[in-house]
Design a protein around this motif. Structure first.
Motif, PDB file in Angstrom:
ATOM      1  N   SER A 126     -21.248   8.384  -4.325  1.00  0.00           N
ATOM      2  CA  SER A 126     -20.063   7.940  -5.040  1.00  0.00           C
ATOM      3  C   SER A 126     -19.750   8.847  -6.225  1.00  0.00           C
ATOM      4  O   SER A 126     -18.605   9.231  -6.458  1.00  0.00           O
ATOM      5  CB  SER A 126     -20.316   6.522  -5.546  1.00  0.00           C
TER       6      SER A 126
ATOM      7  N   VAL B 216     -16.793  -8.834  -5.465  1.00  0.00           N
ATOM      8  CA  VAL B 216     -17.011  -8.604  -6.893  1.00  0.00           C
ATOM      9  C   VAL B 216     -18.049  -9.600  -7.371  1.00  0.00           C
ATOM     10  O   VAL B 216     -17.962 -10.789  -7.060  1.00  0.00           O
ATOM     11  CB  VAL B 216     -15.693  -8.795  -7.679  1.00  0.00           C
TER      12      VAL B 216
ATOM     13  N   ARG C 139       0.835  -1.191   0.000  1.00  0.00           N
ATOM     14  CA  ARG C 139       0.000   0.000   0.000  1.00  0.00           C
ATOM     15  C   ARG C 139       0.877   1.252   0.000  1.00  0.00           C
ATOM     16  O   ARG C 139       0.580   2.250  -0.646  1.00  0.00           O
ATOM     17  CB  ARG C 139      -0.903  -0.041   1.245  1.00  0.00           C
TER      18      ARG C 139
ATOM     19  N   PHE D  71     -11.412 -12.606  -8.851  1.00  0.00           N
ATOM     20  CA  PHE D  71     -11.949 -11.976  -7.654  1.00  0.00           C
ATOM     21  C   PHE D  71     -13.291 -12.554  -7.231  1.00  0.00           C
ATOM     22  O   PHE D  71     -13.878 -12.154  -6.237  1.00  0.00           O
ATOM     23  CB  PHE D  71     -12.105 -10.463  -7.878  1.00  0.00           C
TER      24      PHE D  71
ATOM     25  N   LYS E 217     -16.412  11.113  -6.442  1.00  0.00           N
ATOM     26  CA  LYS E 217     -15.440  10.930  -7.523  1.00  0.00           C
ATOM     27  C   LYS E 217     -15.304  12.201  -8.354  1.00  0.00           C
ATOM     28  O   LYS E 217     -14.195  12.589  -8.743  1.00  0.00           O
ATOM     29  CB  LYS E 217     -15.856   9.765  -8.439  1.00  0.00           C
TER      30      LYS E 217
ATOM     31  N   GLN F  70      -4.980   6.143 -10.465  1.00  0.00           N
ATOM     32  CA  GLN F  70      -5.112   4.734 -10.819  1.00  0.00           C
ATOM     33  C   GLN F  70      -3.919   4.227 -11.613  1.00  0.00           C
ATOM     34  O   GLN F  70      -3.223   4.981 -12.292  1.00  0.00           O
ATOM     35  CB  GLN F  70      -6.360   4.528 -11.694  1.00  0.00           C
TER      36      GLN F  70
ATOM     37  N   LEU G 162      -4.878  -1.680  -3.123  1.00  0.00           N
ATOM     38  CA  LEU G 162      -5.944  -0.729  -3.465  1.00  0.00           C
ATOM     39  C   LEU G 162      -6.985  -0.585  -2.354  1.00  0.00           C
ATOM     40  O   LEU G 162      -7.949   0.169  -2.521  1.00  0.00           O
ATOM     41  CB  LEU G 162      -6.649  -1.163  -4.761  1.00  0.00           C
ATOM     42  N   CYS G 163      -6.787  -1.331  -1.241  1.00  0.00           N
ATOM     43  CA  CYS G 163      -7.811  -1.354  -0.181  1.00  0.00           C
ATOM     44  C   CYS G 163      -9.167  -1.667  -0.801  1.00  0.00           C
ATOM     45  O   CYS G 163     -10.165  -0.997  -0.547  1.00  0.00           O
ATOM     46  CB  CYS G 163      -7.879  -0.029   0.560  1.00  0.00           C
ATOM     47  N   MET G 164      -9.178  -2.678  -1.655  1.00  0.00           N
ATOM     48  CA  MET G 164     -10.370  -3.042  -2.410  1.00  0.00           C
ATOM     49  C   MET G 164     -10.938  -4.322  -1.811  1.00  0.00           C
ATOM     50  O   MET G 164     -10.723  -5.406  -2.320  1.00  0.00           O
ATOM     51  CB  MET G 164      -9.972  -3.268  -3.868  1.00  0.00           C
ATOM     52  N   TYR G 165     -11.685  -4.153  -0.706  1.00  0.00           N
ATOM     53  CA  TYR G 165     -12.121  -5.366  -0.018  1.00  0.00           C
ATOM     54  C   TYR G 165     -13.554  -5.747  -0.287  1.00  0.00           C
ATOM     55  O   TYR G 165     -14.067  -6.677   0.294  1.00  0.00           O
ATOM     56  CB  TYR G 165     -11.880  -5.215   1.499  1.00  0.00           C
ATOM     57  N   TYR G 166     -14.224  -5.026  -1.190  1.00  0.00           N
ATOM     58  CA  TYR G 166     -15.623  -5.376  -1.426  1.00  0.00           C
ATOM     59  C   TYR G 166     -15.707  -6.620  -2.306  1.00  0.00           C
ATOM     60  O   TYR G 166     -14.747  -7.009  -2.973  1.00  0.00           O
ATOM     61  CB  TYR G 166     -16.367  -4.209  -2.076  1.00  0.00           C
TER      62      TYR G 166
ATOM     63  N   ARG H  25      -6.042  -6.446  -3.637  1.00  0.00           N
ATOM     64  CA  ARG H  25      -6.960  -5.994  -2.585  1.00  0.00           C
ATOM     65  C   ARG H  25      -6.220  -5.171  -1.547  1.00  0.00           C
ATOM     66  O   ARG H  25      -6.697  -4.132  -1.078  1.00  0.00           O
ATOM     67  CB  ARG H  25      -7.641  -7.194  -1.919  1.00  0.00           C
TER      68      ARG H  25
END
Lengths: 229, 222
Positions: free
Chosen positions: B123, A226, A38, A111, B127, A54, A220-224, A217
């Motif tokens: 959101s 998919v 991170r 994912f 953004k 990004q 990007l702290c992308m814990y949702y 994950r």
């Protein structure tokens, strides 16, 4: 900035893989910096090198380029893989749009939950064999040439080969109803720059695994969750 | 095929709206065919009009073009809205792709389940304010020019203008922290072709409503 393009991404396929393919096909050597923590990502963010926060990001010709499509378009045009005029470019853009949509279904695959993976695999194969592959099969059959557009090797050919191989990884006999695509696959794979890219030790990345998913994950702290298509 | 481009889509914004904006900004008149029933859509597919069985479809210069980006790239290239060289084109592409990510959130919004609408709206606001608008505010501030790229009107300006108006419909005071974008919005609104497009009676479509959502679900039902 070195004279070679430098790619900033995870050590895995994701959205960067099509860029690796295109650079390789154009015979362009490139460097890579892999995002593993991170902290690295936050450093890039704070340094202002990610226009929209990004990755992919590619340092090339004095620019810090982001947005996969923009990067691919630039490379294609620079290396004469984008057709000879506006109309050929339009065809290439249409074809690439299709293979991009197809590969998009595969992008999120690692994912997904185990049950969703099975559903998605079926979805990918169904879309490949009923919507996308028949189009390229027909294009090749109708003009009988080696390449998709203008009788010349282009970005569209590279992108289609990448898509074919990715779908085959999900179902190995998926090309069985598509003789033109089988011949196309053999032909394009034997182009020297591509042949080299397909050999072990190249910068081509393997099929994404759990470690890749974990890294993305975390960085990007992308814990949702998919969802499948 | 008449001389004018012909657009086939639903009678609403969706993915076709950016194409309408770009053609209008380029001063190009066009015709439209509206999909209202599943039968119409199925017939288009059966007759081989839709390369990947999808709309938008734009019939232009003897081609049946699909894939929104391909269509817009072609229009931009044809009408000199894609920069003067590869590097300007790269900048325009980057800006357009970024804006397109924001527009995608707005595109999907009418189709969100009722309990997700508030979150999705938040959101979009977050953004726009934290990721996208600051980029273009900075670009305009740094070079002090009227247009985003190369001191010349381009596809990037049209796309940004469309996005600003679309976000404002959802978040009315969204430009309050962005003085450059406020000036940009005014300048774009006064460009003759855009001014015309913003007037009632133009091909510009209204914000999607329940009827539009219903039609989409009906036409594309599997």
């Amino acid at each position: 900035m070195s004279s070679k393009p430098k790619l900033y991404y995870f050590d895995g396929r994701g959205k960067m893989e099509s860029i690796r393919w295109l650079l390789a096909a154009a015979g362009v050597e490139f460097e890579e910096e892999f995002l593993e923590t991170r902290d690295q990502y936050e450093k890039l963010l704070q340094g202002g090198s990610l226009l929209f926060q990004q990755v992919p990001m590619v340092e090339i010709d004095g620019m810090r380029m982001v947005q996969t499509r923009a990067i691919l378009s630039y490379i294609a045009a620079k290396h004469n893989l984008y057709g000879k005029d506006l109309k050929e470019r339009a065809l290439i853009d249409m074809y690439v749009g299709g293979t991009e949509d197809l590969m998009g279904f595969i992008l999120m695959f690692p994912f997904l939950s185990v049950e969703d993976k099975e559903k998605q695999r079926a979805f990918i194969v169904q879309k490949a064999t009923s919507r996308y592959f028949p189009v390229y099969e027909k294009v090749l059959k109708d003009h009988g040439q080696d390449f998709l557009v203008g009788n010349n090797f282009s970005w569209a050919d590279v992108h289609l080969l990448e898509a074919i191989l990715m779908v085959e990884e999900k179902k190995s006999d998926v090309l069985s109803g598509f003789p033109q695509l089988q011949a196309f696959k053999a032909r394009i794979s034997s182009i020297p720059a591509i042949k080299r890219f397909l050999e072990p030790g190249s910068q081509r990345k393997p099929v994404p695994d759990d470690k890749f998913v974990e890294t993305v994950r975390k960085v990007l702290c992308m814990y949702y969750d998919v969802k499948a298509n | 095929m008449s001389g004018k481009p012909r657009l086939t889509y639903l009678n609403g914004r969706g993915r076709m709206e950016s194409i309408r904006w770009l053609l209008a900004a380029a001063g190009v008149e066009f015709e439209e065919v509206y999909l209202e029933t599943k039968e119409q859509y199925d017939k288009l597919i059966k007759d081989g009009f839709l390369l990947f069985q999808q709309v938008p479809l734009v019939e232009i210069d003897g081609m049946k073009m699909v894939q929104t980006r391909a269509i817009m790239s072609y229009i931009a290239g044809k009408y000199n809205l894609h920069g003067k060289d590869l590097k300007e084109r790269a900048l325009i592409d980057m800006y357009v792709e970024g804006i397109s990510d924001l527009m995608q959130m707005i595109l999907m919004f009418p189709f969100s389940p009722p309990d997700a609408k508030e979150k999705n709206l938040e959101s979009i606001k977050e953004k726009a304010i934290n990721r996208y608008f600051p980029v273009f505010e900075k670009v305009l501030k740094q070079h002090g020019q009227d247009f985003l790229v190369g001191n010349k009107f381009s596809w990037a300006d049209v796309q940004l203008m469309e996005a600003i108006l679309a976000v404002e419909e959802k978040v009315p005071a969204v430009l309050s922290g962005f003085p450059q974008l406020q000036v940009f919005k005014t300048k774009m609104s006064n460009m003759p072709t855009i001014k015309k497009f913003l007037q009632p009676g133009s091909p510009r479509k209204p914000p999607p409503d329940a009827h539009y959502v219903e039609t989409v679900l009906k036409v594309f039902k599997k």
